[in-house]
Scaffold this motif. Structure first.
Motif, PDB file in Angstrom:
ATOM      1  N   GLN A  46       1.019  -1.294  -0.032  1.00  0.00           N
ATOM      2  CA  GLN A  46      -0.117  -0.018  -0.023  1.00  0.00           C
ATOM      3  C   GLN A  46       0.867   1.062   0.108  1.00  0.00           C
ATOM      4  O   GLN A  46       0.572   2.380  -0.677  1.00  0.00           O
ATOM      5  N   PRO A  47       1.813   1.450   0.884  1.00  0.00           N
ATOM      6  CA  PRO A  47       2.693   2.357   0.598  1.00  0.00           C
ATOM      7  C   PRO A  47       3.192   3.128  -0.729  1.00  0.00           C
ATOM      8  O   PRO A  47       3.366   4.096  -1.015  1.00  0.00           O
ATOM      9  N   LEU A  48       3.579   2.005  -1.384  1.00  0.00           N
ATOM     10  CA  LEU A  48       4.033   2.266  -2.860  1.00  0.00           C
ATOM     11  C   LEU A  48       2.984   2.873  -3.585  1.00  0.00           C
ATOM     12  O   LEU A  48       3.063   3.709  -4.535  1.00  0.00           O
ATOM     13  N   ASP A  49       1.757   2.465  -3.463  1.00  0.00           N
ATOM     14  CA  ASP A  49       0.605   3.063  -4.023  1.00  0.00           C
ATOM     15  C   ASP A  49       0.212   4.309  -3.801  1.00  0.00           C
ATOM     16  O   ASP A  49      -0.118   5.264  -4.474  1.00  0.00           O
ATOM     17  N   LEU A  50       0.502   4.814  -2.533  1.00  0.00           N
ATOM     18  CA  LEU A  50       0.131   6.047  -1.841  1.00  0.00           C
ATOM     19  C   LEU A  50       1.191   6.994  -2.671  1.00  0.00           C
ATOM     20  O   LEU A  50       1.114   8.167  -3.009  1.00  0.00           O
ATOM     21  N   LEU A  51       2.373   6.542  -2.511  1.00  0.00           N
ATOM     22  CA  LEU A  51       3.758   7.408  -3.038  1.00  0.00           C
ATOM     23  C   LEU A  51       3.324   7.653  -4.574  1.00  0.00           C
ATOM     24  O   LEU A  51       3.563   8.802  -4.984  1.00  0.00           O
ATOM     25  N   LYS A  52       2.829   6.776  -5.354  1.00  0.00           N
ATOM     26  CA  LYS A  52       2.699   6.840  -6.774  1.00  0.00           C
ATOM     27  C   LYS A  52       1.559   7.876  -6.921  1.00  0.00           C
ATOM     28  O   LYS A  52       1.722   8.901  -7.655  1.00  0.00           O
ATOM     29  N   THR A  53       0.433   7.764  -6.140  1.00  0.00           N
ATOM     30  CA  THR A  53      -0.461   8.852  -6.407  1.00  0.00           C
ATOM     31  C   THR A  53      -0.042  10.408  -6.063  1.00  0.00           C
ATOM     32  O   THR A  53      -0.588  11.310  -6.630  1.00  0.00           O
ATOM     33  N   ARG A  54       0.753  10.393  -4.804  1.00  0.00           N
ATOM     34  CA  ARG A  54       1.255  11.594  -4.389  1.00  0.00           C
ATOM     35  C   ARG A  54       2.108  12.275  -5.538  1.00  0.00           C
ATOM     36  O   ARG A  54       2.103  13.405  -5.779  1.00  0.00           O
ATOM     37  N   LEU A  55       3.093  11.524  -6.029  1.00  0.00           N
ATOM     38  CA  LEU A  55       3.847  11.957  -7.269  1.00  0.00           C
ATOM     39  C   LEU A  55       3.070  12.319  -8.531  1.00  0.00           C
ATOM     40  O   LEU A  55       3.630  13.127  -9.056  1.00  0.00           O
ATOM     41  N   VAL A  68      11.205  16.106  -8.234  1.00  0.00           N
ATOM     42  CA  VAL A  68      10.682  15.427  -6.962  1.00  0.00           C
ATOM     43  C   VAL A  68      10.551  14.036  -7.070  1.00  0.00           C
ATOM     44  O   VAL A  68       9.736  13.459  -7.898  1.00  0.00           O
ATOM     45  N   GLY A  69      11.447  13.177  -6.117  1.00  0.00           N
ATOM     46  CA  GLY A  69      11.779  11.799  -6.243  1.00  0.00           C
ATOM     47  C   GLY A  69      10.902  11.128  -5.284  1.00  0.00           C
ATOM     48  O   GLY A  69      10.154  11.753  -4.418  1.00  0.00           O
ATOM     49  N   MET A  70      10.698   9.696  -5.386  1.00  0.00           N
ATOM     50  CA  MET A  70       9.582   8.845  -4.574  1.00  0.00           C
ATOM     51  C   MET A  70      10.245   9.158  -3.303  1.00  0.00           C
ATOM     52  O   MET A  70       9.824   9.249  -2.363  1.00  0.00           O
ATOM     53  N   LEU A  71      11.790   9.306  -2.701  1.00  0.00           N
ATOM     54  CA  LEU A  71      12.465   9.346  -1.509  1.00  0.00           C
ATOM     55  C   LEU A  71      11.822  10.710  -0.980  1.00  0.00           C
ATOM     56  O   LEU A  71      11.601  10.506   0.463  1.00  0.00           O
ATOM     57  N   VAL A  73       9.140  12.269  -1.529  1.00  0.00           N
ATOM     58  CA  VAL A  73       7.836  12.234  -0.959  1.00  0.00           C
ATOM     59  C   VAL A  73       7.544  11.527   0.048  1.00  0.00           C
ATOM     60  O   VAL A  73       6.724  11.780   0.985  1.00  0.00           O
ATOM     61  N   PHE A  74       8.298  10.298   0.159  1.00  0.00           N
ATOM     62  CA  PHE A  74       8.213   9.293   1.360  1.00  0.00           C
ATOM     63  C   PHE A  74       8.670  10.181   2.447  1.00  0.00           C
ATOM     64  O   PHE A  74       7.908  10.067   3.529  1.00  0.00           O
ATOM     65  N   LEU A  75       9.668  10.677   2.446  1.00  0.00           N
ATOM     66  CA  LEU A  75      10.033  11.490   3.861  1.00  0.00           C
ATOM     67  C   LEU A  75       9.233  12.805   4.043  1.00  0.00           C
ATOM     68  O   LEU A  75       8.904  12.923   5.549  1.00  0.00           O
ATOM     69  N   LYS A  76       8.652  13.514   3.250  1.00  0.00           N
ATOM     70  CA  LYS A  76       7.687  14.386   3.536  1.00  0.00           C
ATOM     71  C   LYS A  76       6.508  13.609   4.141  1.00  0.00           C
ATOM     72  O   LYS A  76       5.753  14.095   5.082  1.00  0.00           O
ATOM     73  N   VAL A  77       5.887  12.547   3.621  1.00  0.00           N
ATOM     74  CA  VAL A  77       4.812  11.853   4.425  1.00  0.00           C
ATOM     75  C   VAL A  77       4.981  11.499   5.763  1.00  0.00           C
ATOM     76  O   VAL A  77       3.977  11.682   6.614  1.00  0.00           O
ATOM     77  N   VAL A  78       6.158  10.833   5.908  1.00  0.00           N
ATOM     78  CA  VAL A  78       6.610  10.517   7.269  1.00  0.00           C
ATOM     79  C   VAL A  78       6.777  11.567   8.188  1.00  0.00           C
ATOM     80  O   VAL A  78       6.398  11.478   9.467  1.00  0.00           O
ATOM     81  N   ARG A  79       7.300  12.589   7.785  1.00  0.00           N
ATOM     82  CA  ARG A  79       7.437  13.847   8.690  1.00  0.00           C
ATOM     83  C   ARG A  79       6.267  14.537   8.940  1.00  0.00           C
ATOM     84  O   ARG A  79       5.976  14.881  10.097  1.00  0.00           O
ATOM     85  N   THR A  80       5.256  14.798   7.936  1.00  0.00           N
ATOM     86  CA  THR A  80       4.082  15.349   8.114  1.00  0.00           C
ATOM     87  C   THR A  80       2.751  14.616   8.619  1.00  0.00           C
ATOM     88  O   THR A  80       1.914  15.263   9.333  1.00  0.00           O
ATOM     89  N   GLU A  81       2.948  13.114   8.174  1.00  0.00           N
ATOM     90  CA  GLU A  81       1.625  12.382   8.548  1.00  0.00           C
ATOM     91  C   GLU A  81       2.003  11.258   9.499  1.00  0.00           C
ATOM     92  O   GLU A  81       1.047  10.104   9.812  1.00  0.00           O
ATOM     93  N   SER A  82       3.222  11.111   9.791  1.00  0.00           N
ATOM     94  CA  SER A  82       3.658   9.827  10.709  1.00  0.00           C
ATOM     95  C   SER A  82       3.689   8.680   9.921  1.00  0.00           C
ATOM     96  O   SER A  82       3.307   8.445   8.442  1.00  0.00           O
TER      97      SER A  82
END
Length: 306
Positions: A46-55, A68-71, A73-82
């Motif tokens: 599921q995390p890969l699908d979320l990153l795909k949609t955000r990108l 803006v790469g996958m990494l 977006v990944f760090l931004k989601v973890v930082r802002t949404e846990s």
């Protein structure tokens, strides 16, 4: 005196096997195997699908001239949404993929048994089987797909899936629940057809008897064939996935496919049609490979040929 012979008494396990065999149609067994395989793969990827949609839905102003790469977006989601934010949209994903995969594999098995009578499919037959099975599943699960995409985008604050269905129906009508359906079918049907063709063709290249030397080798062979098929199918269908995402998130702006193509190209250029390609390719490839591996193993355990 003549003694009538009594019929042999059934043992408890025999009764259970007989009842199970009578109650479960092979198509239903295929549905259950597909549902279980869909559950496993959905939870993991599921995390890969979320990153795909955000990108895919990054606004041009958010990245300007730099990519803006996958990494990032990944760090931004973890930082802002846990870290749990990576599993946002998990509920609609489960509701969509579990019955969706069941419908897909159940339909695939039924069509294969009806039209091919158990014979191995040719390349063209594999494409037709995959397209037909995925089209039926895609139409059935379209409303859940719309909700899932909107959950993952982070732009909508739906409290639950039921309120999401109500909100979409009230504001957009039944068309809102099926927004992006054509693009979804243009993505999923060719993906499934191409994937199944490459999957079967790759498996046919494995030397006969190699995967029978050890029971542990068979899943590895199936998974490896799935990886190769998934990469090739993902590359071909990536633009349709981008179009589908935009149409489901902004149905008022992207009302039909031609308009969506023009607007995406205008805002993002040719590169926009391949945004989110890396996480999608990873997810679809690994998910499809795992789903088919689990499905074939479970079908074998049930004594059915997939």
């Amino acid at each position: 005196m003549i003694h009538k012979s009594r019929p042999a008494l059934l043992q408890p396990q025999d009764v259970g096997d007989t009842v199970g065999t009578l109650m479960l149609h092979p198509g239903i067994k295929a549905f259950l195997c597909g549902s279980i395989s869909g559950t496993c793969s959905t939870l993991l990827f599921q995390p890969l699908d979320l990153l795909k949609t955000r990108l895919q839905t990054l606004q041009p102003a958010e990245h300007g001239s730099r990519r803006v790469g996958m990494l990032a977006v990944f760090l931004k989601v973890v930082r802002t949404e846990s870290p749990l934010g990576l599993w946002k949209g998990m509920s609609p994903s489960i509701v969509r993929c579990v019955p969706g995969m069941g419908i897909y594999f159940g339909t695939f098995y039924s069509l294969k048994q009806y039209f091919l009578r158990g014979h191995p499919p040719t390349a063209l037959e594999s494409v037709l089987l995959g397209v037909g099975s995925r089209s039926i599943a895609g139409v059935c699960m379209s409303p859940i797909t719309v909700i899932k995409t909107r959950y993952e985008s982070g732009r909508y604050g739906y409290e639950s899936m039921f309120t999401a269905l109500q909100s979409i129906y009230r504001s957009e009508g039944h068309r809102g629940l099926f927004s992006g359906l054509t693009a979804t079918l243009l993505r999923d049907a060719p993906f499934s057809g191409i994937y199944l063709m490459f999957y079967n063709q790759t498996k046919s290249l494995v030397p006969q008897g190699m995967d029978q030397l050890d029971a542990a080798v068979t899943p590895v062979v199936n998974f490896g064939c799935g990886i190769i098929a998934g990469i090739l199918a993902s590359l071909v269908t990536q633009p349709a996935d981008v179009i589908k995402t935009h149409m489901q998130l902004s149905p008022m702006k992207f009302q039909w496919i031609g308009q969506a193509v023009i607007l995406i190209f205008k805002d993002y250029g040719l590169r926009g049609f391949f945004q989110g390609g890396v996480p999608r390719a990873l997810r679809r490839t690994l998910m499809a490979a795992m789903a088919w591996t689990v499905y074939e193993e479970m079908m074998a355990k049930m004594g059915l040929k997939s």
